[in-house]
Design an enzyme around this catalytic site. Structure first.
Site, PDB file in Angstrom:
ATOM      1  N   ALA A 119     -21.971   3.116  36.454  1.00  0.00           N
ATOM      2  CA  ALA A 119     -21.985   2.260  35.261  1.00  0.00           C
ATOM      3  C   ALA A 119     -23.059   1.193  35.424  1.00  0.00           C
ATOM      4  CB  ALA A 119     -20.601   1.649  35.056  1.00  0.00           C
ATOM      5  N   SER A 120     -22.978   0.163  34.589  1.00  0.00           N
ATOM      6  CA  SER A 120     -24.044  -0.827  34.543  1.00  0.00           C
ATOM      7  C   SER A 120     -24.150  -1.653  35.818  1.00  0.00           C
ATOM      8  CB  SER A 120     -23.819  -1.764  33.354  1.00  0.00           C
ATOM      9  OG  SER A 120     -22.522  -2.328  33.423  1.00  0.00           O
ATOM     10  N   LEU A 121     -23.015  -2.004  36.414  1.00  0.00           N
ATOM     11  CA  LEU A 121     -23.019  -2.914  37.541  1.00  0.00           C
ATOM     12  C   LEU A 121     -22.740  -2.249  38.881  1.00  0.00           C
ATOM     13  CD1 LEU A 121     -20.987  -5.851  35.936  1.00  0.00           C
ATOM     14  CD2 LEU A 121     -23.461  -5.445  35.866  1.00  0.00           C
ATOM     15  N   ALA A 122     -22.131  -1.059  38.849  1.00  0.00           N
ATOM     16  CA  ALA A 122     -21.719  -0.439  40.104  1.00  0.00           C
ATOM     17  C   ALA A 122     -21.555   1.067  39.913  1.00  0.00           C
ATOM     18  CB  ALA A 122     -20.398  -1.059  40.570  1.00  0.00           C
ATOM     19  N   ASP A 129     -13.158  -4.738  27.846  1.00  0.00           N
ATOM     20  CA  ASP A 129     -14.126  -3.650  27.966  1.00  0.00           C
ATOM     21  C   ASP A 129     -13.415  -2.293  27.955  1.00  0.00           C
ATOM     22  OD1 ASP A 129     -16.688  -2.701  28.101  1.00  0.00           O
ATOM     23  OD2 ASP A 129     -16.886  -2.908  30.275  1.00  0.00           O
TER      24      ASP A 129
END
Length: 541
Positions: A168-171, A327
């Protein structure tokens, strides 16, 4: 003349970005927690900024040049605009993937804005922005492990799959096995995420403000405000220990405040000894993604039961707990059969909702929570007076309350206040989509002003609402989900009135309201059954 004006605009754009680059880079370097990375940041920031500028200018030029001279309502203009939308969406998608981090979060958010951006953008972003993002290499994963736990994954786990099952975006998430044989999911933060967060905010703010200066009709400045407000939350998202605490608090709220539904909502167990700010080791959950109808049915679970459960769980969070998972897109919601349930005679099982990614939560204060619950109660029961009153309380203003109601329900005002039982049901066909796009185009300035005006907490509720709508549409939800929202929002309002007043007379009136509400909901349920019977008969004949 138009082309010359556009090139002047691009020149202004380049000049401004060059002049302001120093401040952007300085902001980024100032937030770095590792001085040894300063040189890398000085080379990374200008590349990201240049990439942003080129993409923004390319998209703007494509629209201006491609649509030049085409009649406003012509079929040719519609065809060309569709092609430009697709090209631009792909350019934006590529930019988000190359820059990563907060940009992918923005891409995910754009994928939910059906009421504001063209369908081509929504579709493009939804197809790949949830769990198919760029991955960190295994060497980078090992680097994070060494810094956080002092060892590489192969020294800590008996097995560790170097290929992530999701990114995903962060991890990204890897499957591993503990020495005692327990299967776990290990969430590993992408390297350098903390260092680039401030620069990402500054560059996005620069791009949006500059584009608005050159093209005044392009007003997404409210998005800048949301990023600025969300940056502290993004810092929490970058601290996996905060995420772990959020997951435990969420479940604790269900057991304390909503015990009737608590067994049906679950979050993976956290292994605290193997978790840090940048690593999160959790129980591995085997389940189906909430929008994967085929897999859900294979589990013996009915999609409409899943839709009802999702609606109930998030209504409890929003209207009763005041601590909301903000989210809830499809990749963050898993479905599995209730571990304790048995198959019915027909082979059916009860669903359990597994909540993933607890990085982005929002606390709602008492008054905001009750006003929001009152608004949804009014929307379900087509109460125009209460819709206006509570929309104004939440910041929409007396001039834009009808638009606010329309964005929440994805219905025009005349349908919002329609007394028909299924006035809020969206069929999800091309007709609905065309109508939504027409309204988005027609009221774009007003929508931008509304989003700029609303408090940041309400913008997050809108985002949550957009995600839930997308999930429920995939699950082919029905009117029953709206009845659930109506019941829970009404219960929250009644409980608040009882809590605020000690007068016996007021409490008696509240109890009468509760009886009337039950009768009304029962009447709506009967009407729903009759409506379903009528549709079945029409289909047969």
């Amino acid at each position: 003349m138009a082309t010359r004006s556009l090139w002047r605009g691009r020149a202004k754009f380049a000049a401004v970005t060059t002049a302001l680059f120093g401040g952007v880079a300085a902001a980024n370097v100032a937030t770095s927690d590792d001085p040894s990375r300063t040189l890398k940041l000085y080379t990374a920031v200008p590349v990201r900024l240049f990439r942003d500028c080129v993409t923004a200018a390319s998209i703007a030029f494509d629209y201006e040049y491609s649509l030049l001279g085409l009649a406003e309502d012509s079929d040719e203009r519609s065809r060309v605009k569709h092609e430009v939308h697709l090209r631009s969406a792909r350019k934006l998608q590529e930019l988000c993937f190359k820059n990563g981090g907060i940009y992918i979060k923005l891409g995910q958010h754009i994928g939910q804005l059906e009421y504001l951006v063209p369908h081509e953008y929504v579709q493009t972003m939804r197809e790949c922005m949830l769990n198919k993002c760029p991955v960190s290499s295994y060497d980078q994963v090992c680097e994070v492990f060494k810094k956080e736990l002092g060892e590489t994954p192969d020294k800590i786990f008996s097995e560790f799959d170097p290929v992530p099952i999701a990114s995903a975006s962060l991890a990204q998430v890897h499957v591993a096995q503990l020495p005692d044989g327990r299967k776990v999911a290990v969430k590993v933060q992408h390297i350098h995420m903390t260092d680039t967060a401030a620069a990402d905010q500054a560059t996005v703010e620069l791009i949006v403000n500059t584009l608005h200066w050159i093209f005044p009709s392009f007003d997404y400045r409210w998005l800048v405000d949301e990023i600025r407000e969300s940056l502290p939350k993004a810092s929490c998202e970058l601290d996996f220990l905060v995420e772990a605490k959020n997951s435990e608090r969420c479940l604790d709220n269900f057991w304390k405040l909503s015990p009737h539904i608590a067994p049906y909502v679950y979050a993976p167990i956290v292994y605290w000894s193997l978790s840090t700010k940048k690593l999160l080791t959790m129980e591995y959950i085997d389940g189906a993604q909430v929008n994967d109808l085929k897999s859900i049915r294979k589990l013996g679970v009915q999609p409409h039961e899943v839709s009802k459960l999702v609606s109930q769980a998030f209504a409890e969070m929003m209207f009763k707990h005041g601590f909301v998972h903000c989210d809830p897109h499809a990749a963050n919601l898993l479905i599995r059969p209730m571990p304790s349930s048995r198959k019915s005679i027909l082979g059916k099982r009860e669903p359990q909702l597994v909540l993933l990614d607890h990085g982005l939560y929002k606390d709602l204060d008492f008054q905001t929570r009750i006003s929001y619950a009152s608004l949804w109660k009014a929307l379900i029961f087509s109460d125009a007076k209460s819709i206006k009153e509570n929309s104004v309380k939440l910041g929409a203003g007396e001039d834009l309350y009808a638009l606010f109601a329309g964005i929440l329900t994805m219905r025009p005002w005349n349908r919002v206040i329609d007394p028909a039982i299924d006035h809020l049901v969206i069929r999800g066909g091309d007709g609905d989509r065309s109508e939504l796009q027409m309204y988005a185009s027609q009221y774009f300035p007003q929508i931008s002003e509304l989003l700029r005006r609303l408090p940041r907490v309400i913008l997050l509720m809108l985002k949550t609402n957009d995600c839930l709508r997308s999930v429920n549409n995939a699950l082919e939800s029905s009117l029953e989900t709206f009845l659930i929202i109506g019941r829970i929002s009404s219960e929250a309002v009644i409980e608040a009135k009882l809590l605020e007043s000690k007068s016996l007379l007021v409490r008696l009136n509240v109890w009468i309201d509760e009886i009337l509400l039950d009768a009304r909901l029962f009447g709506m349920q009967v009407a729903l059954w009759l409506l379903q019977l009528k549709r079945a008969l029409c289909w047969i004949y």
